[in-house]
Design a protein around this motif. Structure first.
Motif, PDB file in Angstrom:
ATOM      1  N   GLY A  89       0.825  -1.196   0.000  1.00  0.00           N
ATOM      2  CA  GLY A  89       0.000   0.000   0.000  1.00  0.00           C
ATOM      3  C   GLY A  89       0.865   1.254   0.000  1.00  0.00           C
ATOM      4  N   LEU A  90       0.214   2.376  -0.167  1.00  0.00           N
ATOM      5  CA  LEU A  90       0.882   3.676  -0.167  1.00  0.00           C
ATOM      6  C   LEU A  90       1.145   4.096   1.274  1.00  0.00           C
ATOM      7  CD1 LEU A  90       1.631   5.803  -2.342  1.00  0.00           C
ATOM      8  CD2 LEU A  90      -0.601   6.821  -1.959  1.00  0.00           C
ATOM      9  N   ARG A  91       2.289   4.668   1.547  1.00  0.00           N
ATOM     10  CA  ARG A  91       2.604   5.192   2.875  1.00  0.00           C
ATOM     11  C   ARG A  91       2.356   6.702   2.875  1.00  0.00           C
ATOM     12  NH1 ARG A  91       7.755   2.148   2.281  1.00  0.00           N
ATOM     13  NH2 ARG A  91       8.463   4.208   1.723  1.00  0.00           N
ATOM     14  N   PHE A 124      -4.512   2.257  -0.741  1.00  0.00           N
ATOM     15  CA  PHE A 124      -4.107   1.498  -1.917  1.00  0.00           C
ATOM     16  C   PHE A 124      -4.486   2.260  -3.176  1.00  0.00           C
ATOM     17  CE2 PHE A 124      -4.859  -1.454   1.516  1.00  0.00           C
ATOM     18  CZ  PHE A 124      -3.736  -2.247   1.482  1.00  0.00           C
ATOM     19  N   VAL A 125      -3.616   2.201  -4.178  1.00  0.00           N
ATOM     20  CA  VAL A 125      -3.871   2.809  -5.486  1.00  0.00           C
ATOM     21  C   VAL A 125      -3.835   1.684  -6.503  1.00  0.00           C
ATOM     22  CG1 VAL A 125      -3.054   4.471  -7.201  1.00  0.00           C
ATOM     23  CG2 VAL A 125      -2.751   4.952  -4.761  1.00  0.00           C
ATOM     24  N   ARG A 126      -4.913   1.576  -7.313  1.00  0.00           N
ATOM     25  CA  ARG A 126      -4.938   0.503  -8.312  1.00  0.00           C
ATOM     26  C   ARG A 126      -5.711   0.941  -9.540  1.00  0.00           C
ATOM     27  NH1 ARG A 126      -9.380  -3.612  -7.997  1.00  0.00           N
ATOM     28  NH2 ARG A 126     -11.078  -2.556  -6.932  1.00  0.00           N
ATOM     29  N   ASN A 127      -5.387   0.307 -10.660  1.00  0.00           N
ATOM     30  CA  ASN A 127      -6.114   0.532 -11.907  1.00  0.00           C
ATOM     31  C   ASN A 127      -7.397  -0.285 -11.882  1.00  0.00           C
ATOM     32  OD1 ASN A 127      -4.110   2.160 -12.931  1.00  0.00           O
ATOM     33  ND2 ASN A 127      -3.054   0.500 -13.945  1.00  0.00           N
ATOM     34  N   VAL A 128      -8.494   0.308 -12.352  1.00  0.00           N
ATOM     35  CA  VAL A 128      -9.776  -0.387 -12.450  1.00  0.00           C
ATOM     36  C   VAL A 128     -10.417  -0.062 -13.795  1.00  0.00           C
ATOM     37  CG1 VAL A 128     -10.188  -0.445  -9.942  1.00  0.00           C
ATOM     38  CG2 VAL A 128     -11.004   1.485 -11.264  1.00  0.00           C
ATOM     39  N   ARG A 129     -11.352  -0.899 -14.207  1.00  0.00           N
ATOM     40  CA  ARG A 129     -12.124  -0.637 -15.424  1.00  0.00           C
ATOM     41  C   ARG A 129     -13.374   0.146 -15.021  1.00  0.00           C
ATOM     42  NH1 ARG A 129      -9.914  -1.505 -20.178  1.00  0.00           N
ATOM     43  NH2 ARG A 129     -11.768  -2.293 -21.146  1.00  0.00           N
TER      44      ARG A 129
END
Length: 125
Positions: free
Chosen positions: A41-43, A116-121
């Motif tokens: 995850g991002l800190r 959290f950073v994530r790609n999604v459709r």
């Protein structure tokens, strides 16, 4: 059935100490494994690149009293005017960044004390 269980009184004290050390080591290893799972995850204050095709930028967050402040700065190309979006996330909340021209989006979510950073459709494309 109770007779099948080993009695602590019958074990030498050295074996008991070794068993306790092994249990402590196993518990510490388990806790370290859980901590490593959150490392993806991002800190706080750690920047994460955002790419939405022609629009790109960076996101980071800070921990504040009212929630996690996620700051995302985006611009179209190198000459585009930068735009800053600030979102305050409580546990379980998320923000989705997208453009009409691209089927992919970026989701920034908070789960407990992790971001959290994530790609999604996107559903619309």
């Amino acid at each position: 059935m109770i007779n099948d269980l080993p009695m602590l009184d019958s074990q030498p004290s050295g074996e008991i100490a070794m068993s306790i050390r092994n249990m402590i080591f196993a518990a510490a290893f388990g806790i370290a494994s859980l901590t490593a799972a959150h490392a993806d995850g991002l800190r706080p204050i750690q920047g994460k690149s955002i790419d939405l095709g022609g629009v790109s930028g960076i996101a980071y967050y800070t921990v504040e009293r009212d929630g996690f402040h996620v700051v995302t700065t985006l611009a179209q190309g190198e000459a585009g005017t930068p735009m800053r979006v600030v979102s305050v996330l409580a546990p379980g909340q998320r923000v989705v960044l997208s453009t009409p021209q691209q089927a992919d989006a970026i989701e920034i979510s908070r789960k407990g004390d992790s971001v959290f950073v994530r790609n999604v459709r996107t559903a619309s494309n």
